[in-house]
Design a protein around this motif. Sequence first.
Motif, PDB file in Angstrom:
ATOM      1  N   ILE A   1       0.822  -1.218   0.000  1.00 29.52           N
ATOM      2  CA  ILE A   1       0.000   0.000   0.000  1.00 29.52           C
ATOM      3  C   ILE A   1       0.854   1.265   0.000  1.00 29.52           C
ATOM      4  O   ILE A   1       0.671   2.147  -0.860  1.00 29.52           O
ATOM      5  CB  ILE A   1      -0.988  -0.021   1.187  1.00 29.52           C
ATOM      6  N   PRO A   2       1.812   1.443   0.915  1.00 31.70           N
ATOM      7  CA  PRO A   2       2.637   2.665   0.839  1.00 31.70           C
ATOM      8  C   PRO A   2       3.510   2.722  -0.406  1.00 31.70           C
ATOM      9  O   PRO A   2       3.805   3.822  -0.894  1.00 31.70           O
ATOM     10  CB  PRO A   2       3.482   2.604   2.124  1.00 31.70           C
ATOM     11  N   LEU A   3       3.914   1.578  -0.930  1.00 31.92           N
ATOM     12  CA  LEU A   3       4.713   1.595  -2.163  1.00 31.92           C
ATOM     13  C   LEU A   3       3.880   2.101  -3.342  1.00 31.92           C
ATOM     14  O   LEU A   3       4.358   2.910  -4.152  1.00 31.92           O
ATOM     15  CB  LEU A   3       5.252   0.193  -2.455  1.00 31.92           C
ATOM     16  N   ILE A   4       2.628   1.650  -3.442  1.00 30.04           N
ATOM     17  CA  ILE A   4       1.738   2.139  -4.502  1.00 30.04           C
ATOM     18  C   ILE A   4       1.528   3.641  -4.350  1.00 30.04           C
ATOM     19  O   ILE A   4       1.540   4.401  -5.331  1.00 30.04           O
ATOM     20  CB  ILE A   4       0.390   1.398  -4.457  1.00 30.04           C
ATOM     21  N   PHE A   5       1.358   4.103  -3.110  1.00 27.29           N
ATOM     22  CA  PHE A   5       1.179   5.535  -2.870  1.00 27.29           C
ATOM     23  C   PHE A   5       2.396   6.331  -3.330  1.00 27.29           C
ATOM     24  O   PHE A   5       2.263   7.360  -4.019  1.00 27.29           O
ATOM     25  CB  PHE A   5       0.922   5.783  -1.381  1.00 27.29           C
ATOM     26  N   LEU A   6       3.582   5.890  -2.945  1.00 29.66           N
ATOM     27  CA  LEU A   6       4.803   6.631  -3.288  1.00 29.66           C
ATOM     28  C   LEU A   6       4.992   6.743  -4.790  1.00 29.66           C
ATOM     29  O   LEU A   6       5.447   7.782  -5.295  1.00 29.66           O
ATOM     30  CB  LEU A   6       6.015   5.943  -2.661  1.00 29.66           C
ATOM     31  N   VAL A   7       4.619   5.712  -5.531  1.00 26.54           N
ATOM     32  CA  VAL A   7       4.782   5.723  -6.988  1.00 26.54           C
ATOM     33  C   VAL A   7       3.739   6.600  -7.666  1.00 26.54           C
ATOM     34  O   VAL A   7       4.037   7.325  -8.623  1.00 26.54           O
ATOM     35  CB  VAL A   7       4.728   4.286  -7.537  1.00 26.54           C
ATOM     36  N   SER A   8       2.509   6.584  -7.171  1.00 23.20           N
ATOM     37  CA  SER A   8       1.401   7.252  -7.869  1.00 23.20           C
ATOM     38  C   SER A   8       1.211   8.717  -7.474  1.00 23.20           C
ATOM     39  O   SER A   8       0.927   9.569  -8.324  1.00 23.20           O
ATOM     40  CB  SER A   8       0.093   6.492  -7.617  1.00 23.20           C
ATOM     41  N   PHE A   9       1.408   9.042  -6.188  1.00 27.89           N
ATOM     42  CA  PHE A   9       1.067  10.385  -5.718  1.00 27.89           C
ATOM     43  C   PHE A   9       2.047  11.440  -6.209  1.00 27.89           C
ATOM     44  O   PHE A   9       1.730  12.634  -6.210  1.00 27.89           O
ATOM     45  CB  PHE A   9       1.015  10.397  -4.185  1.00 27.89           C
ATOM     46  N   ILE A  10       3.209  11.016  -6.641  1.00 32.27           N
ATOM     47  CA  ILE A  10       4.230  11.969  -7.083  1.00 32.27           C
ATOM     48  C   ILE A  10       3.770  12.773  -8.297  1.00 32.27           C
ATOM     49  O   ILE A  10       4.249  13.884  -8.554  1.00 32.27           O
ATOM     50  CB  ILE A  10       5.551  11.218  -7.385  1.00 32.27           C
ATOM     51  N   PHE A  11       2.796  12.261  -9.048  1.00 32.01           N
ATOM     52  CA  PHE A  11       2.333  12.930 -10.271  1.00 32.01           C
ATOM     53  C   PHE A  11       1.161  13.896 -10.012  1.00 32.01           C
ATOM     54  O   PHE A  11       0.711  14.573 -10.930  1.00 32.01           O
ATOM     55  CB  PHE A  11       1.896  11.881 -11.295  1.00 32.01           C
ATOM     56  N   ILE A  12       0.672  13.970  -8.779  1.00 25.16           N
ATOM     57  CA  ILE A  12      -0.454  14.850  -8.445  1.00 25.16           C
ATOM     58  C   ILE A  12       0.074  16.240  -8.085  1.00 25.16           C
ATOM     59  O   ILE A  12       1.086  16.358  -7.383  1.00 25.16           O
ATOM     60  CB  ILE A  12      -1.263  14.263  -7.276  1.00 25.16           C
ATOM     61  N   PRO A  13      -0.579  17.323  -8.530  1.00 27.37           N
ATOM     62  CA  PRO A  13      -0.083  18.675  -8.229  1.00 27.37           C
ATOM     63  C   PRO A  13      -0.177  19.040  -6.756  1.00 27.37           C
ATOM     64  O   PRO A  13      -0.965  18.462  -5.996  1.00 27.37           O
ATOM     65  CB  PRO A  13      -1.015  19.576  -9.062  1.00 27.37           C
ATOM     66  N   GLU A  14       0.634  20.020  -6.367  1.00 32.59           N
ATOM     67  CA  GLU A  14       0.573  20.614  -5.047  1.00 32.59           C
ATOM     68  C   GLU A  14      -0.727  21.404  -4.920  1.00 32.59           C
ATOM     69  O   GLU A  14      -1.357  21.772  -5.920  1.00 32.59           O
ATOM     70  CB  GLU A  14       1.789  21.524  -4.848  1.00 32.59           C
ATOM     71  N   SER A  15      -1.149  21.674  -3.693  1.00 27.07           N
ATOM     72  CA  SER A  15      -2.386  22.440  -3.500  1.00 27.07           C
ATOM     73  C   SER A  15      -2.191  23.891  -3.959  1.00 27.07           C
ATOM     74  O   SER A  15      -1.121  24.486  -3.736  1.00 27.07           O
ATOM     75  CB  SER A  15      -2.805  22.416  -2.032  1.00 27.07           C
ATOM     76  N   PRO A  16      -3.186  24.472  -4.617  1.00 28.67           N
ATOM     77  CA  PRO A  16      -3.052  25.858  -5.099  1.00 28.67           C
ATOM     78  C   PRO A  16      -2.857  26.863  -3.967  1.00 28.67           C
ATOM     79  O   PRO A  16      -2.130  27.849  -4.126  1.00 28.67           O
ATOM     80  CB  PRO A  16      -4.361  26.100  -5.856  1.00 28.67           C
ATOM     81  N   MET A  17      -3.490  26.638  -2.811  1.00 31.50           N
ATOM     82  CA  MET A  17      -3.355  27.575  -1.696  1.00 31.50           C
ATOM     83  C   MET A  17      -1.906  27.638  -1.201  1.00 31.50           C
ATOM     84  O   MET A  17      -1.383  28.718  -0.922  1.00 31.50           O
ATOM     85  CB  MET A  17      -4.282  27.147  -0.543  1.00 31.50           C
ATOM     86  N   HIS A  18      -1.256  26.498  -1.103  1.00 32.42           N
ATOM     87  CA  HIS A  18       0.136  26.510  -0.640  1.00 32.42           C
ATOM     88  C   HIS A  18       1.031  27.185  -1.668  1.00 32.42           C
ATOM     89  O   HIS A  18       1.914  27.983  -1.296  1.00 32.42           O
ATOM     90  CB  HIS A  18       0.635  25.084  -0.378  1.00 32.42           C
ATOM     91  N   LEU A  19       0.830  26.895  -2.942  1.00 34.20           N
ATOM     92  CA  LEU A  19       1.650  27.519  -3.983  1.00 34.20           C
ATOM     93  C   LEU A  19       1.488  29.037  -3.969  1.00 34.20           C
ATOM     94  O   LEU A  19       2.465  29.777  -4.122  1.00 34.20           O
ATOM     95  CB  LEU A  19       1.264  26.954  -5.356  1.00 34.20           C
ATOM     96  N   ALA A  20       0.264  29.495  -3.761  1.00 36.94           N
ATOM     97  CA  ALA A  20       0.039  30.941  -3.695  1.00 36.94           C
ATOM     98  C   ALA A  20       0.693  31.543  -2.454  1.00 36.94           C
ATOM     99  O   ALA A  20       1.212  32.665  -2.493  1.00 36.94           O
ATOM    100  CB  ALA A  20      -1.456  31.233  -3.695  1.00 36.94           C
ATOM    101  N   SER A  21       0.697  30.788  -1.337  1.00 34.69           N
ATOM    102  CA  SER A  21       1.263  31.321  -0.100  1.00 34.69           C
ATOM    103  C   SER A  21       2.773  31.485  -0.189  1.00 34.69           C
ATOM    104  O   SER A  21       3.351  32.275   0.562  1.00 34.69           O
ATOM    105  CB  SER A  21       0.917  30.398   1.076  1.00 34.69           C
ATOM    106  N   ILE A  22       3.420  30.746  -1.099  1.00 37.48           N
ATOM    107  CA  ILE A  22       4.874  30.916  -1.287  1.00 37.48           C
ATOM    108  C   ILE A  22       5.160  31.702  -2.570  1.00 37.48           C
ATOM    109  O   ILE A  22       6.247  31.610  -3.138  1.00 37.48           O
ATOM    110  CB  ILE A  22       5.602  29.555  -1.299  1.00 37.48           C
ATOM    111  N   GLN A  23       4.137  32.442  -3.027  1.00 36.54           N
ATOM    112  CA  GLN A  23       4.268  33.389  -4.127  1.00 36.54           C
ATOM    113  C   GLN A  23       4.517  32.732  -5.491  1.00 36.54           C
ATOM    114  O   GLN A  23       5.043  33.379  -6.394  1.00 36.54           O
ATOM    115  CB  GLN A  23       5.378  34.409  -3.829  1.00 36.54           C
ATOM    116  N   LYS A  24       4.110  31.494  -5.666  1.00 40.25           N
ATOM    117  CA  LYS A  24       4.196  30.830  -6.976  1.00 40.25           C
ATOM    118  C   LYS A  24       2.806  30.891  -7.615  1.00 40.25           C
ATOM    119  O   LYS A  24       2.082  29.901  -7.687  1.00 40.25           O
ATOM    120  CB  LYS A  24       4.673  29.389  -6.821  1.00 40.25           C
ATOM    121  N   HIS A  25       2.450  32.079  -8.092  1.00 33.93           N
ATOM    122  CA  HIS A  25       1.069  32.314  -8.485  1.00 33.93           C
ATOM    123  C   HIS A  25       0.706  31.652  -9.815  1.00 33.93           C
ATOM    124  O   HIS A  25      -0.432  31.212  -9.997  1.00 33.93           O
ATOM    125  CB  HIS A  25       0.809  33.827  -8.538  1.00 33.93           C
TER     126      HIS A  25
END
Length: 471
Positions: free
Chosen positions: A178-202
């Motif tokens: 289960i954690p191995l499947i997560f590590l392989v698959s989740f890497i392709f999902i984007p970061e949350s927009p709120m966090h990106l905006a909070s570090i000025q990556k608009h």
Amino acid sequence: MGCVGVLRQYMATILVNLLGVSYGTVSGWSSSALPALQSPLDSPLRRHGPITQDQASWIAGMLCVGGVLGTLVGGLLVQRLGRKWTAWAAGFPLVACWTLIIVADHPGHLMGARFLGGLAGGVVYVATPLYVSEIAAPKHRGALSSMLVFSCCIGIEVAFLKAAFLPYHTIPWIALAIPLIFLVSFIFIPESPMHLASIQKHQEAERSLRYFRGLPADKDTAVPEEFQRELGQLERMRTEPQSAKQSLLDRQLAWSDFNTRHAKRAFLICLSLMTLNQFCGCFYMMNYAESVFAESSSVLSLSASRSVIVVGLIQLGGCYACTLLVDRMGRKILLVVSSLGTALGQGVFSAYCYGQSAGYDLTMLSWLPLVCFSVVIFIGSLGVGTVPFVVLAEIMPQKIKGFATTFCMVTNWTVAFVALKYFSLISIAYGMHGMLMFFALCSLAGAIFVIVVMPETKGKNFQEIQKMMER
């Protein structure tokens, strides 16, 4: 927002909650593993032999010790690495946990494995709610945010099923996937927009928001009004400090931030609910489920291992019912009903165990332990096991929410450690009935507290909640 956006939100939520499933499996593993490890006939630790009751309590309790550290680490990393990468990093201690269980030949190895599982769990309970709440559209946020506890319940049930039908040494090999499947698959999902905006990556924040709303990357395309409002919220973050260091300085907390009526009342409510979450007995009983059934001599033609499978399914039902009812009935009603129901179930279970220890013939009531246990777990999952985390995210002042969430989760893990490590001593000193009556009284006290102190937050925005808490 089209179906594509909703599908992407659910896909990302399901993937990140694979962590919850894996952590739940670690949590439920102890229910069947500890009786097997204590068996004098065929202990899985062939070199060491059977473990003692004290060693068993440490193996169970190290989950919470790791959880305390994981909460602190998660609170630091979500601001520095971001929500996505903090959650992704939590997969590694889970891999290490199951690997250590595979090679373990000493109780210390199992304590270390449970510590790593708790470390991951602490990070998961900080990073996952933040990530999911920030990628979800407002009308889907409630259902998606409630999936963390639901996924943990799935993991617990998976642990019970594997323990009933698979050998001890086969279980960690399957759980490792289960954690191995997560590590392989989740890497392709984007970061949350709120966090990106909070570090000025608009620009990246807008691309992420478009991805999760199912909109094309072309900025000339017409967009719904709801998307424009969300984008406007991200744009307003441009006014925040451009330097991360300056931002941290500006956000330094002062004692005055905690000395307001809102903050003091919120801490009182949240810390009380975190204590109730553990002292109602649900978490303890799920971790020692087989031992509880064996000690109460429950039958119904079911072994202890089969009984916990039934209870795990009932817990899943309670968690799912909570996701349906929390925005309809309200937080306060669910907590009161759940606390009173848990008190009743624990009280009846206590009376049965007392009668049994007193020598009464209770053969006609041999079905009662399974029924009481099931009622406690269902009613507990409906409210006291899930709603405290919803309330925590709603009533804390915005400025101190990050610190307050970490502090309250550390408190929860600490109380959970005390429960897993030392509540068995209550059972030894006063009998199973004494421990269950303690849980019943704590649940009753919790119901009274919720009725008297806690406000209802259903259907209110953060500004309305703030005004209500300041009264």
